[in-house]
Design a protein around this motif. Structure first.
Motif, PDB file in Angstrom:
ATOM      1  N   PRO A   1     -17.965  18.130  13.732  1.00  0.00           N
ATOM      2  CA  PRO A   1     -16.793  17.925  12.867  1.00  0.00           C
ATOM      3  C   PRO A   1     -16.680  16.471  12.405  1.00  0.00           C
ATOM      4  N   LEU A   2     -16.278  16.297  11.162  1.00  0.00           N
ATOM      5  CA  LEU A   2     -16.136  14.957  10.598  1.00  0.00           C
ATOM      6  C   LEU A   2     -14.955  14.215  11.222  1.00  0.00           C
ATOM      7  N   HIS A   3     -15.145  12.931  11.422  1.00  0.00           N
ATOM      8  CA  HIS A   3     -14.074  12.060  11.896  1.00  0.00           C
ATOM      9  C   HIS A   3     -13.561  11.219  10.735  1.00  0.00           C
TER      10      HIS A   3
ATOM     11  N   PRO B   1     -17.742  16.217  22.256  1.00  0.00           N
ATOM     12  CA  PRO B   1     -16.749  15.940  21.206  1.00  0.00           C
ATOM     13  C   PRO B   1     -16.034  14.602  21.334  1.00  0.00           C
ATOM     14  N   GLY B   2     -16.050  14.009  22.527  1.00  0.00           N
ATOM     15  CA  GLY B   2     -15.402  12.712  22.701  1.00  0.00           C
ATOM     16  C   GLY B   2     -16.234  11.553  22.182  1.00  0.00           C
ATOM     17  N   LEU B   3     -17.505  11.805  21.846  1.00  0.00           N
ATOM     18  CA  LEU B   3     -18.391  10.751  21.340  1.00  0.00           C
ATOM     19  C   LEU B   3     -18.548  10.870  19.827  1.00  0.00           C
ATOM     20  N   LEU B   4     -18.611   9.706  19.168  1.00  0.00           N
ATOM     21  CA  LEU B   4     -18.821   9.679  17.727  1.00  0.00           C
ATOM     22  C   LEU B   4     -20.246   9.245  17.424  1.00  0.00           C
ATOM     23  N   GLN B   5     -20.820   9.823  16.385  1.00  0.00           N
ATOM     24  CA  GLN B   5     -22.157   9.474  15.903  1.00  0.00           C
ATOM     25  C   GLN B   5     -22.014   9.038  14.446  1.00  0.00           C
ATOM     26  N   THR B   6     -22.913   8.184  14.004  1.00  0.00           N
ATOM     27  CA  THR B   6     -22.878   7.695  12.622  1.00  0.00           C
ATOM     28  C   THR B   6     -24.029   8.294  11.824  1.00  0.00           C
ATOM     29  N   TYR B   7     -23.740   8.672  10.590  1.00  0.00           N
ATOM     30  CA  TYR B   7     -24.759   9.137   9.654  1.00  0.00           C
ATOM     31  C   TYR B   7     -24.542   8.357   8.366  1.00  0.00           C
ATOM     32  N   VAL B   8     -25.608   7.800   7.798  1.00  0.00           N
ATOM     33  CA  VAL B   8     -25.502   7.056   6.541  1.00  0.00           C
ATOM     34  C   VAL B   8     -26.135   7.898   5.439  1.00  0.00           C
ATOM     35  N   TRP B   9     -25.352   8.163   4.402  1.00  0.00           N
ATOM     36  CA  TRP B   9     -25.780   8.960   3.251  1.00  0.00           C
ATOM     37  C   TRP B   9     -25.841   8.048   2.037  1.00  0.00           C
ATOM     38  N   GLN B  10     -26.866   8.228   1.187  1.00  0.00           N
ATOM     39  CA  GLN B  10     -26.974   7.402  -0.013  1.00  0.00           C
ATOM     40  C   GLN B  10     -27.550   8.241  -1.144  1.00  0.00           C
ATOM     41  N   ASP B  11     -26.920   8.142  -2.314  1.00  0.00           N
ATOM     42  CA  ASP B  11     -27.382   8.866  -3.499  1.00  0.00           C
ATOM     43  C   ASP B  11     -26.706   8.245  -4.716  1.00  0.00           C
ATOM     44  N   TYR B  12     -27.098   8.690  -5.893  1.00  0.00           N
ATOM     45  CA  TYR B  12     -26.425   8.258  -7.113  1.00  0.00           C
ATOM     46  C   TYR B  12     -25.260   9.196  -7.357  1.00  0.00           C
ATOM     47  N   ASP B  13     -24.081   8.608  -7.597  1.00  0.00           N
ATOM     48  CA  ASP B  13     -22.878   9.413  -7.758  1.00  0.00           C
ATOM     49  C   ASP B  13     -21.954   8.734  -8.749  1.00  0.00           C
ATOM     50  N   ARG B  14     -20.919   9.440  -9.129  1.00  0.00           N
ATOM     51  CA  ARG B  14     -20.006   8.951 -10.158  1.00  0.00           C
ATOM     52  C   ARG B  14     -18.633   8.689  -9.564  1.00  0.00           C
ATOM     53  N   ALA B  15     -18.192   7.438  -9.641  1.00  0.00           N
ATOM     54  CA  ALA B  15     -16.874   7.055  -9.136  1.00  0.00           C
ATOM     55  C   ALA B  15     -15.823   7.435 -10.173  1.00  0.00           C
ATOM     56  N   PRO B  16     -14.602   7.682  -9.806  1.00  0.00           N
ATOM     57  CA  PRO B  16     -13.994   7.600  -8.493  1.00  0.00           C
ATOM     58  C   PRO B  16     -13.957   8.938  -7.757  1.00  0.00           C
ATOM     59  N   ARG B  17     -14.405  10.017  -8.384  1.00  0.00           N
ATOM     60  CA  ARG B  17     -14.300  11.334  -7.738  1.00  0.00           C
ATOM     61  C   ARG B  17     -15.479  11.663  -6.830  1.00  0.00           C
TER      62      ARG B  17
ATOM     63  N   ALA C   1     -22.359   6.171   1.828  1.00  0.00           N
ATOM     64  CA  ALA C   1     -21.246   6.656   2.643  1.00  0.00           C
ATOM     65  C   ALA C   1     -21.635   6.546   4.117  1.00  0.00           C
ATOM     66  N   GLU C   2     -20.744   5.951   4.903  1.00  0.00           N
ATOM     67  CA  GLU C   2     -20.905   5.932   6.354  1.00  0.00           C
ATOM     68  C   GLU C   2     -20.035   7.058   6.897  1.00  0.00           C
ATOM     69  N   ILE C   3     -20.678   8.049   7.494  1.00  0.00           N
ATOM     70  CA  ILE C   3     -19.983   9.237   7.981  1.00  0.00           C
ATOM     71  C   ILE C   3     -19.948   9.180   9.503  1.00  0.00           C
ATOM     72  N   LEU C   4     -18.744   9.180  10.051  1.00  0.00           N
ATOM     73  CA  LEU C   4     -18.576   9.276  11.505  1.00  0.00           C
ATOM     74  C   LEU C   4     -18.208  10.722  11.826  1.00  0.00           C
ATOM     75  N   TYR C   5     -18.902  11.282  12.813  1.00  0.00           N
ATOM     76  CA  TYR C   5     -18.628  12.663  13.187  1.00  0.00           C
ATOM     77  C   TYR C   5     -18.678  12.815  14.703  1.00  0.00           C
ATOM     78  N   HIS C   6     -17.991  13.838  15.189  1.00  0.00           N
ATOM     79  CA  HIS C   6     -17.979  14.138  16.618  1.00  0.00           C
ATOM     80  C   HIS C   6     -19.268  14.884  16.968  1.00  0.00           C
ATOM     81  N   MET C   7     -19.916  14.463  18.042  1.00  0.00           N
ATOM     82  CA  MET C   7     -21.129  15.148  18.474  1.00  0.00           C
ATOM     83  C   MET C   7     -20.757  16.552  18.969  1.00  0.00           C
ATOM     84  N   PRO C   8     -21.514  17.574  18.572  1.00  0.00           N
ATOM     85  CA  PRO C   8     -21.165  18.951  18.948  1.00  0.00           C
ATOM     86  C   PRO C   8     -21.124  19.174  20.464  1.00  0.00           C
TER      87      PRO C   8
END
Length: 86
Positions: A59-61, A25-41, A15-22
């Motif tokens: 806050p998440l964007h 707030p006008g700037l976005l930062q990227t966080y990459v998350w990776q794990d084993y998960d079950r699609a589609p939920r 998952a590529e997560i874009l979030y507002h820097m605390p």
């Protein structure tokens, strides 16, 4: 990762997560998350995002999700030509 989880349709999920820097707030930062998960939920990802919303200040964007099955049927390819060298 156990074979049982793989056979129950768990897959490597990124998952590529874009979030507002605390602080900015006008700037976005990227966080990459990776794990084993079950699609589609994607219950593992949803649990992580719930934690993010509840505990972290940024806050998440948006969230982009990609998954790849780890056990797939073999791919069959047909040769276009047969060449013999002497």
């Amino acid at each position: 990762m156990s074979l049982e989880l793989l056979l129950n349709d768990y897959r490597l999920t990124t998952a590529e997560i874009l979030y507002h820097m605390p602080d900015h707030p006008g700037l976005l930062q990227t966080y990459v998350w990776q794990d084993y998960d079950r699609a589609p939920r994607y219950p593992v990802l949803c649990q992580f995002l719930d934690f993010w919303i509840r505990e972290l200040d940024g806050p998440l964007h948006s969230v982009k999700v990609a998954g790849q099955k780890l056990i797939v049927p073999p791919e069959t390819r047909v040769a276009d030509a047969l060449l013999t060298l002497h």
